[in-house]
Design an enzyme around this catalytic site. Structure first.
Site, short mmCIF file in Angstrom:
data_model
loop_
_atom_site.label_atom_id
_atom_site.label_comp_id
_atom_site.label_asym_id
_atom_site.label_seq_id
_atom_site.Cartn_x
_atom_site.Cartn_y
_atom_site.Cartn_z
CE LYS A 242 -3.91 -1.75 2.80
NZ LYS A 242 -4.88 -1.72 1.69
NE ARG B 24 -11.08 -9.59 -1.41
CZ ARG B 24 -11.39 -9.05 -2.53
NH1 ARG B 24 -11.93 -9.32 -3.83
NH2 ARG B 24 -11.51 -7.56 -2.16
N1 BES Z 1 -7.92 -3.61 4.60
C1 BES Z 1 -8.21 -3.27 3.10
C2 BES Z 1 -9.64 -2.57 2.91
C3 BES Z 1 -9.77 -1.14 3.76
C4 BES Z 1 -9.48 -0.07 3.04
C5 BES Z 1 -10.17 -1.06 5.09
C6 BES Z 1 -9.57 1.22 3.54
C7 BES Z 1 -10.21 0.15 5.66
C8 BES Z 1 -9.89 1.30 4.98
C9 BES Z 1 -8.25 -4.54 2.24
O1 BES Z 1 -7.42 -5.45 2.68
C10 BES Z 1 -7.87 -3.98 0.93
O2 BES Z 1 -6.96 -3.70 1.00
N2 BES Z 1 -8.73 -4.13 0.00
C11 BES Z 1 -8.42 -3.69 -1.40
C12 BES Z 1 -8.98 -4.84 -2.25
C13 BES Z 1 -8.48 -4.63 -3.57
C14 BES Z 1 -7.27 -5.05 -3.93
C15 BES Z 1 -9.36 -5.86 -4.38
C16 BES Z 1 -9.15 -2.33 -1.64
O3 BES Z 1 -9.99 -2.07 -1.31
O4 BES Z 1 -8.19 -1.77 -2.31
ZN ZN Z 2 -5.59 -5.69 2.11
#
Ligand code: BES
Ligand code: ZN
Ligand code: ZN
Length: 510
Positions: free
Chosen positions: A290, A364
Site C-alpha cells: 500500500k 477475503r
Molecule cells: N483492509 C483493506 C480495506 C480497507 C481500505 C479497510 C480502507 C479500511 C479502509 C483491504 O484488505 C484491501 O486492501 N482491499 C483492497 C481490495 C482490492 C485489492 C481488490 C482495496 O479495497 O483496495
Molecule cells: Zn488489504
C-alpha cells in the site's frame, strides 16, 4: 474502574454535579426556563437557581440547541454544587444516532469538569422521547464518551480523567427501563473492548493478543464458570486443518497465525448464529504494498475481529436464548522473502482453490477459511461476517453506513429494523452473480480480485462461495465504520460500530 450507569427514583440528597437536559423551543429562543414549555426538569430547581440560570442563559446565549452546554452554580439549599444544562435541540427530531452522540458529549463535558461521578436529573421523561430508545442509545454513547484510550503521551495522560458512575434520576423507574440500562451498559462495555483493541498499535494488538483477550473472556469469574468456551488453534493445528487462506496470508509475517473460536451454547435445539471477524492485525498490502496514506491506518484492519470479540463479551453477560459462535482468523499481512506472491494458488479449508492476483485482497482469503469452517462445523441458521474489507465500500458509503450484502430479504429486513433503533447505520448492496464473472480464474476455482468496479459487492460475492448455505449468509463491510462514526461524534478513533447492531439482531431472532 469501569464506567456504569444506574437508574434511581426521585432526586439525589446531595451531588456535586447535576446534569439537566434542556430542549430548545421551536423558534430556538433562549426562553426555555421562562416559558417552562419544553424544559425537561424544571420542578426540582429552586426558584433561586431558576432565576440565576435563566439570567446566565440569556447572557451566554444558551438556547438549548443540540450539544450546547451551560454551567450554573447551585444555591445554598440546592442538592447540587453545580448544574450543567445540556441542550437537546428540538426534541421531536432526536434519533438513535444523535442520542448516542449526546451521551458521548455529556461524558466528555463531565470529564472536562474532572468529576468522577455525576447525576442526571430527569424528573419526568418528556413525552416526545421513547424512553427505551433514549436510554439504550444515550447509555451506549455515554460509555463511548467515558472511554479514553490509554495514550502514549505524557500530556494526554495528564489530561485523562475517569468517570466511574452516572446515576440517572427519574420520577418513577419501571423495571423495563432498568433492563434497558443494564443491557446498554453491557453493550457499552463490549464496544469499549472493541475500541481498545482497534486503537492499540499493531505491535501490541498482535494475533496472539487477540487470542489472549478471547481466552480471558472464557475464564471463570470467581466460582462461576464462563458461559463462553474459547478454543484457540495454533499454526500447527491450522496446518492440520489445511486452512490455506490463513496460512498463505501469514507467510510474510514472523508472528504465527491464530484461529480463535468463542462458543456460547444456549441449547442444542436453539437456533445458532456464527459471527466471523476479519483479524488482519496489520495490512501492509503484502507484496502489492500500500502507499503510505493507505497503510497508515491499517492497524485497524482487525476491526471485524475486535467487533466479534466485543459482541462475544456482551453475549457472555447477556446470555441470549440462542447459540452464538464467534470465529476470528488472525494474522498480519506483510511482505518479505517468504510472503505469498501474486499468481500463487491457495487451497482453502473447504477445498476450493483461489488464485491470488493481489496480495492486498487478503481479508477475503482468511475469511474464506473462517466462513467455511463456521459453516461446516456449526451448520448455523445465521452466518455473518464483519470485516474492514474494501476501500470500495468506503468509496460508496463513506463513514456513514456499513455495507450489508445478503441474498436473504428476511434477514436484511430484520437487521435493518434493529439498525433503525441503534446508532449503527447500514445500507444494502447487491451480490448478484454478475459481480462474480470477473473473478473466475483460468487455473483455479476463483481468483481473489476481479475488475476495477463494484469492489464491495465483488468481495461479498467471493465470500458467499465459502458458505454451505448461501441463503443464510450476511456480509457486513465495516471498512468505513470501524473508526469515526456516527456523524457528530468527531473522534477519529475506533467507534465500536457493530456491537450494538449485532447484539440487537441476536435479541430480535433468539
Ligand atoms: N483492509 C483493506 C480495506 C480497507 C481500505 C479497510 C480502507 C479500511 C479502509 C483491504 O484488505 C484491501 O486492501 N482491499 C483492497 C481490495 C482490492 C485489492 C481488490 C482495496 O479495497 O483496495
Ligand atoms: Zn488489504
Ligand atoms: Zn485488509
Amino acid at each position: 474502574m469501569t464506567f456504569s450507569v444506574a437508574l434511581k427514583k426521585g432526586t439525589p440528597k446531595q451531588t456535586d454535579l447535576a446534569v439537566f437536559f434542556a430542549a430548545s423551543n421551536v423558534d430556538n429562543s433562549h426562553k426555555i426556563i421562562a416559558s417552562k414549555k419544553k424544559f425537561v426538569a424544571p420542578t426540582i430547581l429552586t426558584s433561586c437557581v431558576l432565576k440565576s440560570a435563566s439570567k446566565t442563559f440569556e447572557k451566554l446565549g444558551f438556547t438549548g440547541g443540540m450539544h450546547e452546554k451551560c454551567l450554573v452554580p447551585g444555591c445554598e439549599n440546592d442538592f447540587f454544587n453545580k448544574a450543567m444544562f445540556i441542550g437537546l435541540g428540538k426534541i421531536d427530531v432526536l434519533n438513535p444516532r444523535n442520542l448516542h452522540v449526546l451521551g458521548m458529549r455529556t461524558l466528555q463535558y463531565v470529564k472536562e469538569l474532572r468529576a468522577s461521578d455525576f447525576s442526571i436529573i430527569f424528573d419526568k421523561m418528556p413525552a416526545e422521547l421513547d424512553p427505551n430508545l433514549f436510554f439504550e442509545n444515550f447509555v451506549i454513547g455515554a460509555h463511548r464518551g467515558a472511554y479514553s484510550f490509554n495514550r502514549k503521551s505524557a500530556d494526554a495522560q495528564k489530561m485523562m480523567t475517569n468517570v466511574n458512575k452516572c446515576t440517572i434520576y427519574l420520577e418513577s423507574v419501571p423495571m423495563k427501563f432498568k433492563k434497558t440500562v443494564a443491557k446498554a451498559d453491557i453493550i457499552g462495555l463490549g464496544a469499549n473492548l472493541t475500541r481498545d483493541l482497534i486503537n492499540m498499535p499493531a505491535a501490541e494488538a498482535t494475533p496472539k493478543k487477540l487470542a489472549d483477550v478471547a481466552l480471558e473472556l472464557g475464564k471463570a469469574k470467581g466460582d462461576t464458570p464462563s458461559p463462553l468456551k474459547v478454543t484457540v488453534f495454533d499454526k500447527k493445528k491450522i496446518q492440520q486443518l489445511k486452512m490455506g487462506g490463513l496460512l498463505g496470508v501469514n507467510q510474510g509475517s514472523h508472528k504465527p497465525p491464530y484461529f480463535i473460536i468463542m462458543d456460547y451454547q444456549y441449547k442444542k435445539t436453539a437456533p445458532t448464529i456464527v459471527l466471523v471477524g476479519k483479524g488482519i492485525t496489520f495490512d501492509s498490502g503484502g507484496l502489492n504494498v500500500k502507499e503510505w496514506m493507505g497503510m497508515s491506518s491499517m492497524k485497524t484492519d482487525m476491526g471485524g475481529a475486535a467487533t466479534v470479540i466485543g459482541i462475544m463479551q456482551a453475549v457472555r453477560d447477556l446470555k441470549p436464548r440462542m447459540n452464538v459462535v464467534g470465529i476470528v482468523p488472525a494474522t498480519e499481512n506483510l511482505s518479505g522473502a517468504n510472503a505469498y506472491m501474486p499468481g500463487d494458488v491457495l487451497t482453502m479449508y473447504n477445498k476450493k482453490t483461489v488464485e491470488v492476483l493481489n496480495t492486498d485482497a487478503e481479508g477475503r482469503l482468511i475469511l474464506a477459511d473462517g466462513i467455511s469452517y463456521g459453516s461446516q462445523k456449526y451448520k448455523p441458521d445465521y452466518l455473518f461476517d464483519l470485516a474492514t474489507l474494501t476501500g470500495a465500500c468506503v468509496m460508496a458509503l463513506g463513514g456513514n453506513a456499513a455495507g450489508v450484502m445478503t441474498e436473504n430479504d428476511e434477514y436484511w429486513n430484520k437487521l435493518n429494523d434493529v439498525a433503525d433503533e441503534s446508532a449503527d447505520r447500514i445500507w444494502r448492496l447487491p451480490i448478484w452473480d454478475e459481480y462474480g464473472e470477473p473473478m473466475k480464474s483460468r487455473i483455479a476455482d476463483l481468483q481473489n480480485v476481479g475488475g476495477r468496479w463494484g469492489g464491495a459487492s465483488a468481495a461479498g460475492w467471493f465470500l458467499k462461495n465459502f458458505t454451505n448455505e448461501p441463503k443464510n449468509y450476511v456480509h457486513v463491510d465495516i471498512a468505513g465504520m470501524a473508526t469515526g462514526a456516527p456523524k457528530g461524534s468527531g473522534a477519529g478513533d475506533a467507534s465500536g460500530f457493530g456491537v450494538q447492531l449485532m447484539v440487537k439482531f441476536i435479541e430480535s431472532v433468539q
